[in-house]
Every structure is written in structure tokens, then in C-alpha cells.
Scaffold this motif. Structure first.
Motif, PDB file in Angstrom:
ATOM      1  N   GLY A 156      66.869  13.168   0.439  1.00  0.00           N
ATOM      2  CA  GLY A 156      68.010  13.935  -0.341  1.00  0.00           C
ATOM      3  C   GLY A 156      67.226  15.140  -1.028  1.00  0.00           C
ATOM      4  N   ARG A 170      70.039  17.637  -2.910  1.00  0.00           N
ATOM      5  CA  ARG A 170      71.524  17.481  -2.119  1.00  0.00           C
ATOM      6  C   ARG A 170      72.439  19.024  -2.829  1.00  0.00           C
ATOM      7  NH1 ARG A 170      73.938  11.615  -3.183  1.00  0.00           N
ATOM      8  NH2 ARG A 170      72.001  10.354  -1.264  1.00  0.00           N
ATOM      9  N   ILE A 602      79.098  20.496  -0.433  1.00  0.00           N
ATOM     10  CA  ILE A 602      78.008  19.691   0.035  1.00  0.00           C
ATOM     11  C   ILE A 602      78.099  18.670   1.118  1.00  0.00           C
ATOM     12  CG2 ILE A 602      76.298  19.118  -1.546  1.00  0.00           C
ATOM     13  CD1 ILE A 602      73.595  19.766   0.358  1.00  0.00           C
ATOM     14  N   GLY A 604      77.059  15.929   3.706  1.00  0.00           N
ATOM     15  CA  GLY A 604      75.636  15.272   3.836  1.00  0.00           C
ATOM     16  C   GLY A 604      75.028  13.573   4.445  1.00  0.00           C
ATOM     17  N   ASP A 606      71.589  11.235   4.500  1.00  0.00           N
ATOM     18  CA  ASP A 606      70.244  10.373   4.518  1.00  0.00           C
ATOM     19  C   ASP A 606      69.994   9.557   5.300  1.00  0.00           C
ATOM     20  OD1 ASP A 606      69.818  12.990   2.224  1.00  0.00           O
ATOM     21  OD2 ASP A 606      70.254  11.866   1.161  1.00  0.00           O
ATOM     22  N   SER A 623      67.426  14.558   7.160  1.00  0.00           N
ATOM     23  CA  SER A 623      68.670  14.560   6.150  1.00  0.00           C
ATOM     24  C   SER A 623      69.419  15.531   6.582  1.00  0.00           C
ATOM     25  CB  SER A 623      68.321  15.386   4.972  1.00  0.00           C
ATOM     26  OG  SER A 623      67.701  14.129   3.890  1.00  0.00           O
ATOM     27  N   SER A 625      73.074  18.525   6.026  1.00  0.00           N
ATOM     28  CA  SER A 625      73.823  18.760   5.234  1.00  0.00           C
ATOM     29  C   SER A 625      74.558  19.728   5.603  1.00  0.00           C
ATOM     30  CB  SER A 625      73.292  18.648   3.666  1.00  0.00           C
ATOM     31  OG  SER A 625      72.009  20.100   4.130  1.00  0.00           O
ATOM     32  N   LYS A 626      75.451  20.176   5.514  1.00  0.00           N
ATOM     33  CA  LYS A 626      76.113  21.496   5.761  1.00  0.00           C
ATOM     34  C   LYS A 626      76.106  22.005   3.876  1.00  0.00           C
ATOM     35  CE  LYS A 626      78.351  25.173   8.005  1.00  0.00           C
ATOM     36  NZ  LYS A 626      76.687  26.365   8.386  1.00  0.00           N
ATOM     37  N   ASN A 627      76.284  22.758   4.200  1.00  0.00           N
ATOM     38  CA  ASN A 627      76.435  24.075   2.117  1.00  0.00           C
ATOM     39  C   ASN A 627      76.728  24.573   2.321  1.00  0.00           C
ATOM     40  OD1 ASN A 627      75.821  24.374  -0.828  1.00  0.00           O
ATOM     41  ND2 ASN A 627      73.788  23.626  -0.707  1.00  0.00           N
ATOM     42  N   ASP A 645      71.012  26.336   2.257  1.00  0.00           N
ATOM     43  CA  ASP A 645      71.041  25.238   3.055  1.00  0.00           C
ATOM     44  C   ASP A 645      70.549  24.968   3.521  1.00  0.00           C
ATOM     45  OD1 ASP A 645      73.026  23.880   4.195  1.00  0.00           O
ATOM     46  OD2 ASP A 645      73.385  25.240   5.824  1.00  0.00           O
ATOM     47  N   GLN A 647      69.815  22.681   6.636  1.00  0.00           N
ATOM     48  CA  GLN A 647      70.829  21.839   7.710  1.00  0.00           C
ATOM     49  C   GLN A 647      70.012  20.272   8.518  1.00  0.00           C
ATOM     50  OE1 GLN A 647      73.323  23.889  10.042  1.00  0.00           O
ATOM     51  NE2 GLN A 647      74.276  24.813   9.044  1.00  0.00           N
ATOM     52  N   HIS A 648      68.692  20.693   8.650  1.00  0.00           N
ATOM     53  CA  HIS A 648      68.055  19.783   8.818  1.00  0.00           C
ATOM     54  C   HIS A 648      66.655  18.953   8.263  1.00  0.00           C
ATOM     55  CE1 HIS A 648      70.823  19.542  12.391  1.00  0.00           C
ATOM     56  NE2 HIS A 648      70.956  20.789  11.935  1.00  0.00           N
TER      57      HIS A 648
END
Length: 769
Positions: A156, A170, A602, A604, A606, A623, A625-627, A645, A647-648
Motif C-alpha cells: 500500500g 493508498r 480509492i 483497494g 493489500d 496491491s 486499487s482503483k483511484n 493511480d 492499479q497493480h
């Protein structure tokens, strides 16, 4: 494979085989810290002690067939320390000549995961991650315990552009992190304009990182909290150390003045202004490749630069009596870049210009603590923090001189009382006052223009929290709140925080964290070329017009499994930050000059798996996430991807320790960050780039492989030494970390790619005595 890389790998192997010749000596005695960690893992107990109490003690390993009580008895006889069993989980260690005030520490923070990723990193039951520099071993690519590099190995936490000064937790921007050095808020965190931590790694001993569920003590930052501490206990004897790497030299001393006083002092200075190394060349190329140094100008004949940095840290410790402590801290950080340009004028005359960029931080604090009675402790602090970014740019082509300055002054006071009611309940209440002033100065010639603005915000905050264990110690709850009043904004904000940790079974734990936070100071970018295009961000205070108070809300839940040195954890989170300024996001597209207020959200997950087998430790973190941004007046109010952002994000590493030899190998990969492409068709008559959908494309994936090795050995009686070698980006992978577009003289669109660090070798040598 290059010759330099082959030489470095050969050197690392040489370190390893040299260590083999000393292994027998090292097996005879081990540090007490190492033995205690083994006992903790074997018997599922936790030792509580001050680092200074045990750091100079080396003893023979314990017999493996001893019971826990026999092991404690043996340790007590050999070390001459007090081992007090508080319950079936905790054992307190104190020096024989120390007043027994354990009755004053009824509630102890419990470490639920030891050796988190590597030795020296631990996770506690309130969600924080702690790093103990004394116990820290090695991470890939690092040969020094650089605190802000260490935290980037945690799930994160990442830097989208490899800069320490741009750590993203994050989905948050760097200015949304609260970085405290001995309680002093820092507005500068890096040397070499962000590539190296500005905190001396050889005086700092403890780091606490909180991504969520932050203690109510801390405020005025909507993302993470990173607290850095030096040793707070008097040393048993004086000690010193000197060393250096391919960028700087440093030294430190812990000087025992009297039985009650001690002075800790550390100094570090680069030698890059007099001697250039391969490491310097790579760093310089990374920072200045796309700045004004590399602007195309046919009239420029020569360019010479001079760069240096230094930092000074000092701490004075005074134990007034057995229950009263006084601590005084001081630090100073300095970066200085001078460069000269020689041009040929239209009259064929030579003309020389000088430009300069300085970045300076100064901080000091006084801390007083008093044990009023068993279980009741009073602590107070006053501090002052100053940050100054100053640039002077001479532009020969436009016959213009530009001077810019951004100054932050922060005065702070905090008083808090902690009461350990019993072994299961602790209560903490306090008050904090801050006055933060920001000054912006700009002086331009041709045309003449001068601007000077200064703003001040005073903040009053009261905070309180309750921390409780169940009788079985299986449940831990911390609940608190912070109430802040911002006088200039006439706004009152209530920030509840909580941390819940439940032991579900012998090996499973559930963790739930949540918080509301606010922030009255942030960084903005007026123009991308400000401050020579190197340090473009300037600090700015919130106001009641175009820069409101930033607010955040976050909640997370995680499940972990920990058995037989195998750790598996999942943590999902949701985070929303509102009232952010478009100017703080570093847009380099159609929104570059927009001044709108919006938010980002966001979501996400972890994931971490960590396995330790004898001397090996390996981990894999992932991790997802979508921001997304949401600005009311940008992109018709529709959501679009955040500029940072990723994502991976994947990090995998393998470390190996045998005696005094340590080696680490790691791979870092993440998907490319978003950027905005120009439209296929361009109207060259308006001298502006016409862009497509914002952040509609992604850069190529980022891939980097690192290796490092360290060998500790005894040079002579009383003198210890260590040598280290590392390579960052072994395979010299070309990674694009940012992409934007500009117009050339003909009005054609040109693509500009910012690239990551190339292959970067480093070497260190240290002596401790």
C-alpha cells in the motif's frame, strides 16, 4: 552484462566468502536481541525493554531443550538484568540499577507479527508497523537503514516516481503524509531533491508507520503518519561511528556526559561538489534530465553545476530524577544547487549567468515527561519547524531574472496525560496548539513584478482515547477522537478514530481500522517550471475561498494467518479525500492551469505472504486499487483516473542471513500510471495542445530488480566494521515514470518522457567504536 555489474557481483560474492572464514567466531556468541527474538518465537512470549538496555550485550546461545522458565533464569544469570514476568504473554527487562516503575506501565502494546517482511519490522495490535533499526537486517537494494526507503516495501506504500519526497500511501499525495521527527513536523523529507532520505539513518532508531486508525494524538494530515525517533534512553557507555558511501560521508557519537546526561550528535555531508561518482552521475541525470539544464538552446556553449547537501542532528538527554526526563532536539537539513551557463550573444560576445536553488529545513523541540504516580504520566512538548525553498533563475534568452521563495514556519505545543487504570485499560487525553505561517515571494524583471503574500492559521485541538484489552488478551480496542478548531477558517472538525484487533483462533486474527482526518496545509503547483522545474511544489494554507480544509475518511478490514513462520494477510480498504485542489495534483494536460476543488476515492486490497525458513526470508506483496477523481467543473463533473493511480503493484524479495553476512534480492513491478494523450487532430493556430479524454492512457509497466549485500566484522578490540554493496535496477531497465506533451517552435506536438533511475551501484564502509 556490463563490466561494472560483473565487478559488483564479484564483490558481493567476495563479501560472502570472507564471511565464511569468520562464521565460527560469530557462532560462539550472539547478540542478546537475536536470542530474545528466538525465545519469543519459540515460546510465544513478548519481551518489553528499552533498546539501550540490551544493545551492547552478547552471550552464548541457549540450550534448545530449556523450558521457558529455565531460559529466563539462565538469561538473568548471564546478563545481570531483571526479567519480570508480567503475565503469560509479557516479560519486562530492566537494568538492575533501574527503579522498578513497571507498576507504571500496566498496559503494554502487543506485537502481533514479529519479523514482518524482515527482522526489525513488527506489526502491533493497533494497526501500526514499527521498525527497529538496531534489529533491522537487510532489504533488497539498501545497504543503509534509510527509513523512508524501508517503508516503501510495505503493502500500500509506493512512490510513483522513485522519489522519497513523493511517497504515496493508498493513493494519497506526499503532502498528505504527516512526517514527524522527534515530534517535529517536517516539510522536507529528502536530499538530492527527493532521491535520498534527509533523516540520518545512523541516529534514528525507531520508526512507526500508521496507514489507518491513527492515534488521536496526531492531526493535520489526511493520509499516513510516519514518526521517527532517536534513542530516548541513556546509553551504558559512549559510542561513535564514521562511514561513507558513493555520495556522502557521515559520523555520529553518543557521548555519555554524566550519569544523568547524554549528547547524541550526527553529521552527514555530500562530497558531490568536489568529487563525482557513478552514483552521483545517475542521480543527477534522473533529477535534471528534463529540467532547464537540458533545454535546447543553440547559443549555450557550456554549463557547470555544483551540488551539495548536508544534515546535522543533535539530541540532549537529561534524566532529572528517576521519574522525570528532559529531552532537547535539533536538526538542520540543507540542499544547494548552483549552476553557470555560458552563452554567445547575437553580437558574438560571451555572457555568463548564475542560477541557484536552495532547500533548507531547521527544527528544534523540547520534551518534558514526569511520572506523577504509578500509572499516571504527564508529557509536554514545544517545537519549532522552518522550511525555506529559494530559487534564482537567470534566463538569458528573455533577458529576465526570476526569484522565488516559499517559507513555512510552524510553532507547536502539546500536553497530554496518560493513565494506566489497570492492566487492561489505558486512558490518554491532551491538548495541542499550532501556528503555521506560509510566505510566498516572487520577483520578476522584464517586466518588473513583485509579489509577497503571507498567511497564518492557528489551530487548537483537544484529543482523547481509551485503549482496552479483554481479560484473555484476545481482544484489543482503541477508540478516540480529536476535536480541532481552525481560527482563520472559523471551522470546528471532529475526527473519531478506532482500532479493533481480535484473535479468532490460535493462528487467525481480524483487524478493523477507521478514521476521519483533516488538513489545513498542502502543496500546489503554480507552473511546472517553477523553482527551475526541480522542486515545483510550494506549500499553501487553506482559506475560505479557493483552497478549503481537506477532509478524509477511511475504513479497512483485514484477516491474517500466522503459524510456523508463515504469514498470510489480506486487507481491504475504502478511502475518500475531499476538498483537494486541482493545482495540488500536478496535472500536465488540459487541466494544468485549472483551479477547481474536488475529491478522490480509492478502493483497494493489500495482500502479503511471508515465509521464513532458517536463515531465509521471502515475501510476495500485491496491491490492487482503483483511484478516481471527481471535480465538479472538470470533465463535465464525470469521474476520471487519478494521476497516481497504480492499479497493480507487486513486490517480491528473498533475503538470506548467515552470521554476519546478509544478502537481499528483490523485484518491483507495477502497472503504468495514467496520462493524457493529445487529440489526433490539432489546431495549430491557437498555440495550445488539444487533449483527448483525461488520463485515458497508461504508461508501460514499471519493472526493477535490486540486489544488496552487507558483511559485519570485528576489525580490532572495540572496533566493529561493515561493508556493503548494492545495485539498484540491475538490468538497467528503462522505465517511463511520467509522460507529457509540449509544443515546439513550429507548433508541433512533441512527447516528453521522464525516465527512472538507470543501473545505480553503491558501496559503503563503516566503523563503529
Amino acid at each position: 552484462m556490463s563490466k561494472k555489474l560483473l565487478c559488483l557481483i564479484f564483490f558481493i560474492l567476495t563479501i560472502y566468502f570472507c564471511s565464511k572464514t569468520h562464521s565460527q567466531e560469530q557462532q560462539e556468541k550472539q547478540s542478546l536481541a537475536h536470542i530474545l527474538r528466538d525465545v519469543e518465537e519459540k515460546y510465544n512470549v513478548k519481551f518489553s525493554f528499552e533498546t539501550k538496555t540490551i544493545e551492547e550485550i552478547f552471550i552464548s546461545p541457549l540450550y534448545p531443550e530449556l523450558s521457558l522458565q529455565q531460559a529466563i533464569t539462565q538469561l538473568q544469570l548471564v546478563t545481570k538484568l531483571n526479567f519480570k514476568v508480567l503475565n503469560d504473554r509479557f516479560i519486562a527487562i530492566t537494568p538492575n540499577n533501574t527503579l522498578d516503575v513497571q507498576n507504571s506501565i500496566q498496559l503494554l502494546e502487543e506485537v502481533v507479527v514479529t519479523n514482518y517482511l524482515t527482522k526489525g519490522l513488527s506489526k502491533t495490535n493497533n494497526g501500526t508497523i514499527e521498525a527497529d533499526k538496531k534489529a533491522f537486517e537487510i532489504l533488497p537494494g539498501l545497504i543503509e537503514p534509510d527509513v523512508l526507503q524501508i517503508v516503501q516495501n510495505l503493502p500500500g506504500i509506493v512512490s510513483v516516481d522513485e522519489r522519497i519526497s513523493n511517497i504515496n500511501v493508498r493513493g494519497g499525495t506526499n503532502d498528505q503524509n504527516l512526517i514527524l521527527y522527534e515530534g517535529i513536523r517536517m516539510y522536507q523529507s529528502g536530499h538530492f531533491f527527493g532521491l535520498i532520505s534527509a533523516f540520518n539513518p545512523y541516529l534514528s532508531e525507531g520508526i512507526t508507520i500508521s496507514k489507518n486508525g491513527t492515534s488521536a494524538k496526531f492531526g493535520n494530515a489526511v493520509s499516513s503518519t510516519i514518526a521517527i525517533q532517536n534513542s530516548d534512553e541513556l546509553s551504558l557507555k559512549s559510542s561513535s561511528g564514521i562511514g561513507g558511501n558513493m555520495l556522502s560521508v557521515d559520523g555520529f557519537t553518543k557521548l555519555k556526559l554524566t550519569k544523568k546526561t547524554e549528547l547524541q550528535l550526527a553529521l552527514r555531508r555530500s562530497f558531490t561538489d568536489v568529487l563525482v561518482s557513478k552514483t552521483y552521475d545517475v542521480y543527477f541525470d534522473r533529477i535534471f534530465r528534463d529540467s532547464e539544464f537540458n533545454t535546447d538552446n543553440n547559443s549555450q556553449l557550456a554549463l557547470n553545476e555544483r551540488f551539495l547537501f548536508y544534515d546535522i542532528n543533535a539530541k540532549f538527554l537529561y534524566n532529572i530524577d528517576n521519574t522525570t526526563k528532559l529531552r532537547v532536539n535539533f536538526l538542520n537539513m540543507y540542499n544547494d544547487l548552483d549552476y553557470k551557463q555560458v552563452y554567445i550573444t547575437s553580437e558574438n560576445d560571451l555572457q555568463e549567468t548564475n542560477s541557484n536553488l536552495k532547500q533548507v529545513s531547521f527544527g528544534t523541540s523540547i520534551n518534558y515527561s514526569k511520572l506523577l504516580k504509578p500509572g499516571l504520566n504527564l508529557s509536554s512538548q514545544i517545537y519549532y519547524s522552518n522550511y525555506d525553498l529559494d530559487a534564482k533563475n537567470n534566463n538569458i534568452t528573455s533577458n529576465q531574472t526570476l526569484e522565488q521563495e516559499n517559507i513555512v514556519e510552524d510553532y507547536g505545543l502539546r500536553i497530554d496525560i496518560s493513565n494506566a487504570v489497570n492492566k487492561s485499560l489505558n486512558v490518554n487525553v491532551g491538548y495541542q496548539f499550532n501556528e503555521v505561517g506560509v510566505t510566498d515571494f516572487e520577483d520578476v524583471t522584464n517586466p518588473n513584478f513583485i509579489s509577497l503574500k503571507k498567511e497564518i492559521i492557528r489551530t487548537h485541538a483537544i484529543f482523547g482515547e481509551v485503549e482496552r484489552y479483554s481479560k484473555s488478551k484476545n481482544t484489543h480496542v482503541r477508540f478516540g477522537a480529536r476535536i480541532s478548531y481552525f481560527d482563520k477558517l472559523q471551522e470546528l472538525f471532529i475526527e473519531p478514530r478506532f482500532a479493533f484487533n481480535q484473535k479468532l483462533s490460535e493462528y487467525f486474527r481480524l483487524e478493523v481500522l477507521g478514521e476521519l482526518k483533516s488538513q489545513s496545509i498542502s502543496q500546489v503547483i503554480d507552473l511546472q517550471q517553477d523553482f527551475l522545474g526541480v522542486e515545483k511544489r510550494r506549500w499553501q494554507l487553506a482559506n475560505d475561498t479557493n483552497n478549503p480544509l481537506i477532509k478524509s475518511q477511511q475504513i479497512s478490514a483485514g484477516l491474517s494467518y500466522n503459524q510456523n513462520n508463515l504469514l498470510i494477510s489480506f486487507e481491504g480498504y475504502y478511502k475518500n479525500v475531499s476538498n483537494i485542489s486541482a493545482q495540488s495534483q500536478g496535472f500536465q494536460n488540459q487541466f494544468q492551469f485549472s483551479n477547481d476543488i474536488g475529491s478522490y476515492t480509492i478502493k483497494g486490497l493489500d495482500f502479503l505472504i511471508n515465509k521464513r525458513i532458517n536463515n531465509f526470508s521471502t515475501w510476495l506483496s500485491y496491491s490492487f486499487s482503483k483511484n478516481n477523481y471527481h471535480f465538479e467543473n472538470l470533465y463535465n463533473g464525470n469521474a476520471f483516473p487519478n494521476t497516481i493511480d497504480l492499479q497493480h503493484v507487486v513486490n517480491t524479495s528473498l533475503t538470506y542471513s548467515m552470521g554476519n553476512f546478509k544478502i537481499g534480492f528483490g523485484i518491483n513491478w507495477h502497472s503504468g500510471r495514467p496520462y493524457t494523450e493529445p487529440s489526433i487532430t490539432q489546431d495549430q493556430s491557437n498555440f495550445n495542445i488539444e487533449y483527448d479524454t483525461p488520463n485515458n492512457s497508461n504508461l508501460p509497466s514499471y519493472f526493477r530488480t535490486d540486489i544488496s549485500a552487507i558483511y559485519n566484522f570485528k576489525l580490532s578490540k572495540g572496533i566493529k566494521a561493515n561493508i556493503g554493496a548494492s545495485v539498484w535496477n540491475i538490468f538497467n531497465q528503462t522505465n517511463i515514470i511520467n509522460r507529457y506533451y509540449s509544443l515546439d517552435e513550429d507548433g508541433s506536438v512533441i512527447k516528453i518522457d521522464n525516465r527512472s533511475l538507470k543501473i545505480t551501484p553503491n558501496f559503503s564502509f563503516r566503523l563503529n567504536f
